[in-house]
Write an enzyme that holds these catalytic residues in place. Sequence first.
Site, PDB file in Angstrom:
ATOM      1  CE1 TYR A 140      -6.751  34.938 -39.056  1.00 22.61           C
ATOM      2  CE2 TYR A 140      -7.928  33.773 -37.326  1.00 22.61           C
ATOM      3  CZ  TYR A 140      -7.856  34.798 -38.230  1.00 22.61           C
ATOM      4  OH  TYR A 140      -8.889  35.693 -38.329  1.00 22.61           O
ATOM      5  CE  LYS A 168     -14.550  33.193 -44.900  1.00 26.79           C
ATOM      6  NZ  LYS A 168     -13.214  33.753 -44.611  1.00 26.79           N
TER       7      LYS A 168
END
Length: 331
Positions: free
Chosen positions: A139, A177
Amino acid sequence: MTIIVTGAAGFIGSNIVKGLNERGETNIIAVDNLTRAEKFNNLVDCEIADYLDKTDFVARFARGDFGNVRAVFHEGACSDTMETDGRYMMENNYRYTLALLEACLEQGAQFLYASSAATYGASTMFREDRDYEKPLNVYGYSKFLFDQVVRRRLPSAHSQIVGFRYFNVYGPREFHKGRMASVAFHHFNQFRAEGTVKLFGEYNGYAPGTQSRDFVSVEDVVKVNLYFLDHPEKSGIFNLGTGRSQPFNDIAVSVVNALRESEGKPALSLDEMVQEGLVEYVKFPDALRGKYQCFTQSDVSRLRGAGYSDQFLTVQEGVSRYCKWLLERSA
């Protein structure tokens, strides 16, 4: 003129849409992937002109289907730092963003995108400089690699390109989330369910709960994004944190006292919370040893140098507001 927000049903994206609405902007094209349908809730109180799935968007934008586009806020990405599918991450976060950048440059649209503090990884210095960029996961690498492209393109770009390295953002509209939601969100739910907040104990020379982060309210994140929208002459990559590092203890105390206030109870100090069992410390997990950052603090010199002068909310201010927002919606 049209404004486009990708990741518009997500956490930061939906807050940007709402912030634009509060300025009277409603000619907004919202772009997202609603495979997780519950994210639509983030847009229910927002005004948009149209919605597009992310798979259809870039090709249509590149063809000029949306006419005169003023700006693109690109908040859409896979933000799960635990994701291990590197091909997916690079296609979604790097290649997609690159195609969008090219379309913006071709059409002269302002391009404001989400980078990440994950680009710093193992660094102990958080300044927008190649020497301090050491991503620890794919990421972070996907964000880092795109930032390098931006650095090469900036000298010849004729329209704005701005990247924001978000630090630990918390605030409204992050319910979807899951494990990647903020510590404030998890503490709020934990305290309501169990009557206590659990924090990591001593680790790496840090006393219990004193590991610290640069926690920044999404309110401030939106304000900075809109500042650069208003200043298309300013480009670059900027840290977006408060420039302060505050311990996890501060988050816990702010959450507990906000919830106590809602029940008409007096505020307590950290020591009093520990004595009453409202804050507990648990053994630091073996699985995180050697992989955990005990301290982050953004260097906001470049942001200040670009003219942004507003003060950032402290944890105490921002978390208290956030808890009130959560309580209003859970009543």
